[in-house]
Scaffold this motif. Structure first.
Motif, PDB file in Angstrom:
ATOM      1  N   THR A 175      39.256  47.435  49.627  1.00 44.91           N
ATOM      2  CA  THR A 175      38.865  47.622  51.028  1.00 44.91           C
ATOM      3  C   THR A 175      40.075  48.077  51.834  1.00 44.91           C
ATOM      4  O   THR A 175      41.199  47.661  51.568  1.00 44.91           O
TER       5      THR A 175
ATOM      6  N   THR B  17      42.056  54.386  44.632  1.00 39.37           N
ATOM      7  CA  THR B  17      42.630  53.037  44.647  1.00 39.37           C
ATOM      8  C   THR B  17      41.597  51.972  45.011  1.00 39.37           C
ATOM      9  O   THR B  17      41.646  50.860  44.493  1.00 39.37           O
TER      10      THR B  17
ATOM     11  N   GLU C  77      46.494  35.895  43.825  1.00 35.06           N
ATOM     12  CA  GLU C  77      47.439  36.510  44.763  1.00 35.06           C
ATOM     13  C   GLU C  77      46.832  37.708  45.471  1.00 35.06           C
ATOM     14  O   GLU C  77      47.545  38.527  46.045  1.00 35.06           O
ATOM     15  N   GLN C  78      45.505  37.830  45.416  1.00 30.20           N
ATOM     16  CA  GLN C  78      44.863  38.933  46.124  1.00 30.20           C
ATOM     17  C   GLN C  78      44.748  38.639  47.606  1.00 30.20           C
ATOM     18  O   GLN C  78      44.436  37.522  48.003  1.00 30.20           O
ATOM     19  N   GLY C  79      44.998  39.652  48.404  1.00 31.28           N
ATOM     20  CA  GLY C  79      44.854  39.484  49.838  1.00 31.28           C
ATOM     21  C   GLY C  79      45.030  40.827  50.507  1.00 31.28           C
ATOM     22  O   GLY C  79      45.511  41.784  49.890  1.00 31.28           O
ATOM     23  N   PHE C  80      44.639  40.908  51.750  1.00 36.68           N
ATOM     24  CA  PHE C  80      44.849  42.145  52.493  1.00 36.68           C
ATOM     25  C   PHE C  80      46.340  42.321  52.753  1.00 36.68           C
ATOM     26  O   PHE C  80      46.978  41.450  53.343  1.00 36.68           O
TER      27      PHE C  80
ATOM     28  N   THR D 297      41.767  45.050  43.963  1.00 35.19           N
ATOM     29  CA  THR D 297      41.420  44.045  42.957  1.00 35.19           C
ATOM     30  C   THR D 297      42.381  44.076  41.780  1.00 35.19           C
ATOM     31  O   THR D 297      42.236  43.275  40.853  1.00 35.19           O
TER      32      THR D 297
ATOM     33  N   LEU E  70      45.201  46.912  53.247  1.00 36.77           N
ATOM     34  CA  LEU E  70      44.655  47.352  51.972  1.00 36.77           C
ATOM     35  C   LEU E  70      44.428  46.139  51.080  1.00 36.77           C
ATOM     36  O   LEU E  70      45.341  45.325  50.888  1.00 36.77           O
ATOM     37  N   TYR E  71      43.224  46.011  50.555  1.00 34.23           N
ATOM     38  CA  TYR E  71      42.921  44.961  49.588  1.00 34.23           C
ATOM     39  C   TYR E  71      42.537  45.646  48.295  1.00 34.23           C
ATOM     40  O   TYR E  71      41.668  46.508  48.280  1.00 34.23           O
TER      41      TYR E  71
ATOM     42  N   SER F 110      34.385  50.123  45.661  1.00 32.06           N
ATOM     43  CA  SER F 110      34.045  49.314  44.490  1.00 32.06           C
ATOM     44  C   SER F 110      35.254  48.587  43.912  1.00 32.06           C
ATOM     45  O   SER F 110      35.100  47.698  43.080  1.00 32.06           O
TER      46      SER F 110
ATOM     47  N   ASP G 137      45.540  43.353  42.030  1.00 30.23           N
ATOM     48  CA  ASP G 137      46.453  42.214  42.147  1.00 30.23           C
ATOM     49  C   ASP G 137      45.865  41.029  41.377  1.00 30.23           C
ATOM     50  O   ASP G 137      44.662  40.941  41.164  1.00 30.23           O
ATOM     51  N   LYS G 138      46.738  40.100  40.958  1.00 33.24           N
ATOM     52  CA  LYS G 138      46.264  38.884  40.279  1.00 33.24           C
ATOM     53  C   LYS G 138      45.273  38.136  41.164  1.00 33.24           C
ATOM     54  O   LYS G 138      45.487  38.018  42.372  1.00 33.24           O
ATOM     55  N   PRO G 139      44.227  37.565  40.589  1.00 36.98           N
ATOM     56  CA  PRO G 139      43.209  36.875  41.412  1.00 36.98           C
ATOM     57  C   PRO G 139      43.794  35.876  42.411  1.00 36.98           C
ATOM     58  O   PRO G 139      43.394  35.861  43.569  1.00 36.98           O
TER      59      PRO G 139
END
Lengths: 375, 375, 375, 375
Positions: free
Chosen positions: A271, A150, A293-296, A287, A284-285, A268, A289-291
């Motif tokens: 995180t 993931t 709306e990305q977040g931990f 990539t 959990l972060y 890669s 997710d939509k740019p």
């Protein structure tokens, strides 16, 4: 499978009580496996032993741990005494044909840890160490997330372990500041983050360490001051196999930190972060997710993270520190029953202790130490 | 004091605009000091320069930065071009008798940084670097808390700086992966945490570093892959004077981290933590609170933390990243006016760059490097 | 489009300075639109006016605001005086053919707000209110997330707005405790969360409110105590159109809260939360993530959330409170230019004030008030 | 004191297992009090009962709960069946001379709760309810902080309780959406925050409530849709004695909330906040800290917060949800032994249920309901 298993407990302090609670609860929590019969408890003297046996629900009590090991009803022995006694007790128990559940670390001296691992091999019995933090359902989930790819290929890891029980410079000098107790934070703490690295990534490949003393001396009971011989702070660079770089910081004099074991895993594609002080959640972060709306994500422990579901059917209600020991106890019973189990046995534990001693050597010599060459 | 000061701006990218906003706002925010007259703006070509001059409110525009430096109305020059141009421009400006406000770092090569510092000395003009994070009112407050002894004697420091603009392994190879751009995270990022260490504790005494590459190669526009020459990750152990031990971790490929500069300062009476991603707050743990009520306080930026009060009279409303540059601009004007100012000038900046180069050397040689011996 | 616009500013306190900073910065930040010419500034006396004009960069200064309104160079007037003066000044400016940018709320009495809205209609000029919190790029993003249906159909909303400037019971009685200032937290604060509701969901349909006083009296300068006439706390239930239920809690005596405006939006597929004290982030929970990996994402403000990108090209670096006013200023200029703009004009603002007065009436009568019937 | 106590358990679902774990662990955790003898377990059928008895360590099993109540070895009965059965079972147990530990709420209908309280009075036995959240050592500490006057006189309180087990609009209709189950979130959830209010402040004085349905209908197994009869959302204003105003929001369809019980207590000298999802910490803001260093302290559960110390001697290691039940069990045993105990007995519990029914009436009648008049 036998329907019961006879249990002996040596030591009734912090970890001794923790083992006792686990033996009392494991069958009711998990429902499966043998019922523990709390057969025999040993303490430093018979009177304390009897009092604790009454509290903890053990049938027999003794001031002589060798009696406990000689008890034919005892099939598995919990060893929770100070580290200096682990080797003698564990080896005696294994030689008497008992399974052993010994608190970490194995021993102050590497040679004693090696003797323990050898005794385990000879005995054919199960011998595991009390690395309870690896039993957290969320650490298991983190392992699952890593295994699924993931967050992609991991390239960097950071760990911190901090508490503040040595933070007061005016607290009286006691045995944890004596060289005979070990290196300091390095072995007192370092084995815990190393156990997490081990379960998630396997053994470390090479290490560079620097140990330091926040306080040069501490007061003694007679009003004098005595030089501190151990290092309450340890700072370590390391590499895992595959070239994953890492940083580990340990501090047992870190004011305000009570049970912090902070983990950051960079990959890669994402995180993962975690902190034992809030061990019912991890971040959990990813990539995917939509740019915008990305977040931990803060993910709360839930029945989807086994064996949380054995404790509570509702999500987000929270396990406790002692529950981790119940899970560990259940894994021990699975290992004894010949089932796959998530444990750190004496062999794997020996690898962790070798890493600790390599770190100490790196500090002394001011250079990287390759673990393969040390083994 | 003169009531105005003539300003020239070279470069109008990320930092160029940031300088422009600072020059536009500084007088209205602080009320004191000379009024900046936005005299001349230089960009790579005259057309772009004119467009930006119109946007940013500059009177004259040029495609040739030497014209700007020759402009007698220009008294101070903002240099915000790529690092490779800093030395030439800063030296020319200083030799023309201008004050210089140059973005960090000074230069890719240490020798160029040394030439810049020498030019500043010769000129007698003010020459400072754009270390804006030190201008945060809460970093100032942290310094004040340290100075008051609130957390006692500091014994351990940890810093992390992480962003994720290099985190995508499939992003096209660009100049930041070329060796000509420097070491990688070490100089791209490391100077920022080093500026915080400098302002709070003074220079570092010795360093041990390990640099690593999360991705061995990256795709190129033509569909091939090219080896990465810089290190996106740097892990550093260090010591400050007085034996304070430290750990610094830098990663510009850390997914999910956008502007993290995390600071942990441990002392004999308490602990301070801070994270630039939430730079309007810091945490303070002190042992003077009652034992059952001790905890990390989250302290929000407020008028009690000057010069926050110059921006907003109400607490907890939050400064922005660009506001830090306005503060920096004001400190520059104070330094030009001969008043005490919180700035990192070329001399101090040179010390920071020496530390960076010592770290790189430590990585190559696998040993501690003593900064005194490097100087 | 004209290349400049003449600006007048009445009032130079908290919000007056905030407007001044916005007028100074808007062109450099956005690059487009007319260049503001800071033509005229009015304060209570000529001397103060001249000092502020120098600080803020205004050409002319006056102690008589009517002079400013009569100034033919002034095309738009910022009104930032105490609420009691808004109606007279705004109406005069509109009648003089100026656009008006007036701080919220419109007026203490509803009848004055109605007169202001009527004047705006008659004038044909742009008249907007200073609801800066709606300008946060993340509030815009939240609106976008709602519009996309990401959290499904909204069914419940909670808002809290808390500060602590009235929290000290021993602070001297001042005008905010007098009935002539309004209801208390309800109008002082309530309009802000109502502006967020308005921009995200449209007008409230019905309300039930309870107002309370944390302190019955406060000390006066002469050592006596005076009864408090306003309500520092307001608790409100409401419904939006479509039956969305809501709770709103307002407290200007909430120790420790400095600028809290907390928002929770619950939908059939997810949840959004936000807190103005950390206004560069919001949280999003969606059910489309894998069950074992669902959690609230903390999303940092970034260039993907326009117009953040106009301020900073890098994500997670943080806007400031004053930046929101710059965005508001830009939206005002767009409205003046006839472009679509995100503003709360006098008409919409009047709806917000009607809701506030309906809440006060609900408190007095102990029953739900339907806003449609009130209009 | 007798050295043992005979225990009967009716029901083995979520709470049934939780009681079983408490009975298994209480003696080992606390060391004092009688040893529970797990005598008899009842489930809906004999086979399930026998399986659970084996898992939980009970000696006898039955499919008929009346047999359990008739068992002379059983001295205390845990009742953990669905709410509809509480009254019949509790009254039968009390009439048989047993002590009763019944899960909350008492009953769906107020008249049944009244019958239970009357039966408890007649019996002279101990009868308490399973309000486990009040047993959190930090809730006890919050009570202590309030009692010490640390935050001064309380003037405002907010509570939220949210989970998401009813949040999916496409989840099948089940009994929790039937009117026969009660009002919805109000009685399902509301009693928990009310128990916290009760233990910290005493009974509520008056209430105003609004109930709402996020989803009008839900799918049934046969592909149709059925109207939802209960209210998954409840919004309540209330007053405590002494004029403390309050807001309470309950939502069992709040996506992302798993076990949130958020508490905010505002006083004249400070503020306390708490969230059950992180129940090993609470926040405290006090005005006695220096102005520039005031902030919410995050205080981790520690041995200074009894009875945390009975579980773990180290701070910050974290209790679990099930541990709260062990504390509750210990308080029950103390009450049975005639010692002071922190419990909500049937009398106090009846007061809580009266408040719930008054809230429902307020919703129906759209007006404030005074609890005194209802009693």
């Amino acid at each position: 499978m036998k329907s019961t298993i006879g249990v002996g407990l040596i030591g009734t302090g912090y970890m001794g009580k923790c083992h006792a609670l686990a033996w009392n609860g494991v069958k009711a929590v998990f429902g499966d496996g043998p019922r523990p019969v709390l057969a025999h408890l040993a303490e430093v003297d018979g009177q304390t032993a009897r009092r604790r046996a009454d509290e903890f629900g053990f049938e027999r009590a003794t001031g002589d741990w060798r009696e406990l090991i000689a008890d034919p009803e005892v099939e598995v022995v919990s060893i929770t005494t100070p580290n200096a006694f682990h080797a003698e007790m564990a080896i005696a128990a294994l030689e008497a044909g008992k399974h052993v559940w010994c608190e970490k670390p194995m021993a102050v001296a590497l040679v004693d840890a090696e003797r323990m691992a050898a005794a385990a091999h000879r005995s054919g019995r199960v011998a595991i160490l009390g690395y309870n933090y690896i039993q957290n359902p969320l650490i298991r989930q983190i392992g699952h997330v890593l295994g699924q790819g993931t967050i992609g290929r991991v390239n960097h890891v950071r760990l911190e372990m901090d508490e503040d029980f040595m933070a007061d410079p005016e607290a009286l000098f006691y045995w944890k500041s004596e060289a005979s107790s070990g290196y300091g934070a390095l072995d007192d703490f370092g084995v815990h983050p190393l156990s997490l690295l081990q379960i998630l990534f396997g053994p470390v490949a090479r290490v560079f360490a620097h140990l330091s003393k926040p306080y040069a001396d501490r007061p003694t009971a007679d009003g004098a001051r005595r030089s501190v011989e151990t290092f309450d702070i340890a700072s370590i660079l390391f590499e895992l196999s595959g070239g994953i770089s890492g940083v580990m910081a340990l501090d047992r004099s870190a004011w305000g930190r009570k049970g912090r074991i902070a983990l950051q895993i960079f990959g890669s594609k994402g995180t993962i972060t975690f902190d034992q002080e809030r061990f019912n959640e991890f971040q959990l972060y990813v990539t995917s997710d939509k740019p915008a709306e990305q977040g931990f994500r803060t993910i709360l422990a839930a029945p989807q993270h086994p064996p949380y579901d054995r404790f509570i059917p509702a999500p987000g209600h929270g396990l406790g520190f002692n529950d981790l020991k119940i899970i560990e106890c259940h894994e021990l019973l699975r290992r004894i029953a010949g089932e796959p189990a998530r444990v750190i046995d004496f062999d794997t534990g020996l690898g962790i202790e070798r890493a600790v001693h390599a770190m100490a050597r790196s500090h002394r010599e001011g250079r990287w130490i390759n673990l393969d060459q040390e083994a």
